[in-house]
Design an enzyme around this catalytic site. Structure first.
Site, mmCIF file in Angstrom:
data_model
loop_
_atom_site.group_PDB
_atom_site.id
_atom_site.type_symbol
_atom_site.label_atom_id
_atom_site.label_comp_id
_atom_site.label_asym_id
_atom_site.label_seq_id
_atom_site.Cartn_x
_atom_site.Cartn_y
_atom_site.Cartn_z
ATOM 1 N N ASP A 89 0.858 -1.190 0.000
ATOM 2 C CA ASP A 89 0.000 0.000 0.000
ATOM 3 C C ASP A 89 0.892 1.237 0.000
ATOM 4 O OD1 ASP A 89 -2.488 1.424 0.219
ATOM 5 O OD2 ASP A 89 -1.914 1.859 2.291
ATOM 6 N N LEU A 90 0.676 2.117 -0.976
ATOM 7 C CA LEU A 90 1.517 3.312 -1.069
ATOM 8 C C LEU A 90 1.142 4.309 0.021
ATOM 9 C CD1 LEU A 90 1.730 3.984 -4.916
ATOM 10 C CD2 LEU A 90 3.177 2.533 -3.461
ATOM 11 N N ASP A 116 -4.211 2.608 -4.794
ATOM 12 C CA ASP A 116 -2.753 2.642 -4.652
ATOM 13 C C ASP A 116 -2.232 1.368 -4.004
ATOM 14 O OD1 ASP A 116 -3.763 2.981 -2.142
ATOM 15 O OD2 ASP A 116 -2.602 4.773 -1.644
#
Length: 644
Positions: free
Chosen positions: A475-476, A518
């Site tokens: 997960d960004l 993302d």
């Protein structure tokens, strides 16, 4: 009579004198002359009738041979059937009238097949019930045709009933036993025996013993047992007639090359072309796979046009180059990765001009690359592939033996290519649609649907091998700030570039997909939990090090948080594995807020993100040791030119 006429003549001379003789002589001369003229005319008429009969029989034989050629039957079938049938007729004591019916009926027994489509007659597989019913019309059609001729002997019933069975299960009327005309029963046995001995599109030829066993096994059910017994007892004698006519079977010790009429081969080729084109269209319509379509295309070309190497080129999306997508024949491996520019060489010229290029120097294609093939071929032909008026590629044939490709070669190549181009174009669109369905258009990575399909494959592989694999959820961090600060265009570019960064840290056979937003998911096969520690650190370091230039003075960065789950320890289904990895990641995100580094994230963003890096690294190392979670401070998003 002459002896009796002498006394009468002397008696007349005695009473009337020689004057009567003078009167009778002219009449006698005229009578003799008239008799001789009559004999000459009779001989001429007999000769005329014999010639007409010969022409009639020759016409019937030629027509029957042409019908057999359409059916792709080898030369000689009707003549051998005739020899068997007429021979059996003599052995069974049939009248000359019935023998004549057998002689003509044998030649014309399949004339009704003119009403059966080629794709059924020449189908290499088993017929469907509907197709089989269609073939059963040919005895009735044949009888209807022959009724118009008006034969004086029973040809029509011989042809009409030659597919009836002794047990009544035949067609067209289901006659049984002696209700079937004897000539039809004889023709049925003769036709079946020769058909079994010859090759057909749906099976190979059978030898003499196999044919004998098959016919004997069906005596009393399909065939009249008395006729079968007569055939078996006299088979050697009947086969002598076959040999004498030069119609021996290929597997016979006395095999001879039968006389082949040019028109027979031309008819066979014409109908084979029609059937092959039908098959080509049918097979193309059932195959959406591009590789299957290209292989089928090259295979059909080989049936009609000789070549030593065949290359199918397809245009790249930019339309400036073409790649060899399928190669068959000599130098296939060398040419399989060949790329040509449009306009370069003979094939390139064909692509550029959309015109056929034939019988030019093949070295024109090998002067730019694969120069080692120069001088290996004597001629070539290239034809552009156009689907819906759009150029999609070209097919090029190279030959080492031909001096040139003839007009017939080019005609066939053009015809097959036209059909193939439409199918290839549809396959390309299908592949494109499939790719879009399984690919994330933003990053070019596989999407969630593709991820789930790959997960199932990996589960199967792990189950069979008794191995495990790891699923990583990535997960960004700070991605929302990038979108808010620089806009979605920069955010999209960030996703694309980060996807490349992560992909660069994985092995070739590891799988990476964009899961949504993302989030990314990686599947790492044949890996234990401890084995992913180093991989997670490399991914975190690579993502942290990446900077996306926004303009001349600023750039954006993001971080990444990772969570791992192992198969089968943390779950056996896709949802179980995703939930486990996601839970681990977000639990660490929450617990991470207790660290001083994370507390600082609540402060307003500062221009620089590269402060207190030692504490950042120590905290990251501690998280890695704990549960494979890496999280960057989300204040580490916006940077300016003050950051070096």
């Amino acid at each position: 009579m002459a002896i009796c006429s002498v006394p009468v003549l002397w008696l007349l001379l005695y009473h009337f004198g020689f004057e009567l003789l003078i009167v009778l002589i002219p009449f006698a001369v005229v009578a003799i002359l008239a008799y001789r003229i009559h004999l000459d005319r009779l001989a001429a008429k007999t000769s005329e009738i014999s010639e007409a009969s010969r022409i009639h029989l020759a016409t019937v034989e030629a027509l029957a041979t042409a019908i057999d050629a359409r059916d792709q039957v080898g030369a000689g079938h009707v003549r051998r059937t005739q020899i068997y049938a007429v021979g059996l007729g003599h052995l069974l004591g049939l009248s000359e009238r019935d023998i004549s019916a057998l002689r003509t009926g044998s030649l014309l027994h399949d004339i009704g097949k003119l009403a059966i489509p080629d794709h059924i007659l020449n189908k290499p597989e088993s017929l469907t019930p509907a197709e089989l019913e269609k073939t059963k019309i040919h005895p009735l059609v044949g009888a209807s045709i022959l009724e118009k001729v008006g034969f004086s002997y029973p040809v029509v019933p011989t042809v009409k009933y030659h597919h009836e069975r002794w047990d009544g299960a035949g067609y067209p009327e289901g006659l049984s036993g002696n209700d079937i005309p004897l000539t039809a029963r004889i023709l049925s046995v003769a036709d079946a025996f020769d058909t079994i001995r010859g090759a057909r599109p749906y099976r190979p030829a059978r030898d003499r013993e196999q044919a004998r066993q098959i016919v004997q096994a069906e005596a009393g059910s399909r065939f009249d047992p008395a006729i079968v017994n007569t055939l078996i007892r006299n088979l050697a004698t009947l086969e002598e007639g076959i040999i004498a006519a030069g119609l021996s079977y290929p597997d016979s010790a006395a095999a001879q090359q039968p006389e082949v009429y040019p028109f027979v081969e031309q008819i066979k080729l014409a109908h084979r072309e029609v059937f092959s084109l039908y098959e080509l269209a049918r097979e193309f319509s059932s195959s959406a796979d591009l590789n299957d379509a290209l292989k089928l295309f090259a295979g059909k070309i080989r049936e009609f046009v000789p070549f030593d190497t065949c290359v199918v080129y397809l245009l790249d999306p930019n339309g400036r180059q073409a790649s060899a997508k399928y190669v068959e024949g000599l130098a296939a491996e060398m040419l399989s990765h060949r790329r040509i520019k449009v306009g370069q060489g003979a094939t390139g010229f064909s692509l550029k001009s959309r015109e056929i290029v034939q019988n030019v120097d093949p070295d024109l294609d090998f002067s730019y690359c694969q120069v080692e093939l120069a001088g290996q071929y004597s001629t070539m032909a290239a034809i552009p592939l156009i689907a819906d008026e759009e150029l999609i590629g070209a097919i090029t044939l190279y030959s080492q033996n031909l001096k040139e490709y003839g007009e017939e070669h080019i005609r066939l190549l053009e015809t097959i290519s036209r059909i193939a181009a439409d199918a290839i174009g549809k396959s390309l669109k299908h592949d494109e649609a499939t790719t879009h369905a399984l690919t994330d258009p933003m990053t070019g990575l596989p999407n969630a649907r593709s991820l789930q399909a790959h997960f199932e494959k990996e589960v199967g592989r792990a189950s069979r091998g008794g191995t495990s694999f790891q699923l990583l959820m990535l997960d960004l961090d700070g991605f929302k700030a990038v979108n808010d600060s620089f806009g979605h265009k920069v955010g999209d570019e960030m996703l694309r570039e980060i996807a490349k960064v992560i992909r660069g840290q994985l092995r070739d056979y590891d799988f990476l997909a964009r899961y949504g937003g993302d989030e990314f998911v990686a599947i790492i096969p044949e890996t234990e939990p401890n084995d992913v520690l180093d991989l997670c650190e490399r991914i975190e370091t690579a993502v942290q090090a990446f900077r996306l230039p926004v303009d001349e003075v600023s750039f954006a960065v993001v971080g990444v948080s990772l969570g791992a789950s192992g198969y089968p320890k943390n779950g056996e289904s896709f949802d179980q594995m995703i939930v486990a990895a996601d839970k681990e990641m977000y639990q660490r995100k929450i617990s991470r807020k207790r660290f001083p580094l994370t507390n600082r994230a609540a402060e307003p963003p500062k221009p620089s993100i590269l402060t207190d890096t030692t504490r950042n690294a120590n905290a990251r190392e501690e998280l890695l040791r704990d549960n494979l979670i890496v999280e960057l401070d989300e204040t580490h998003v916006l940077t300016s030119s003050s950051i070096n």
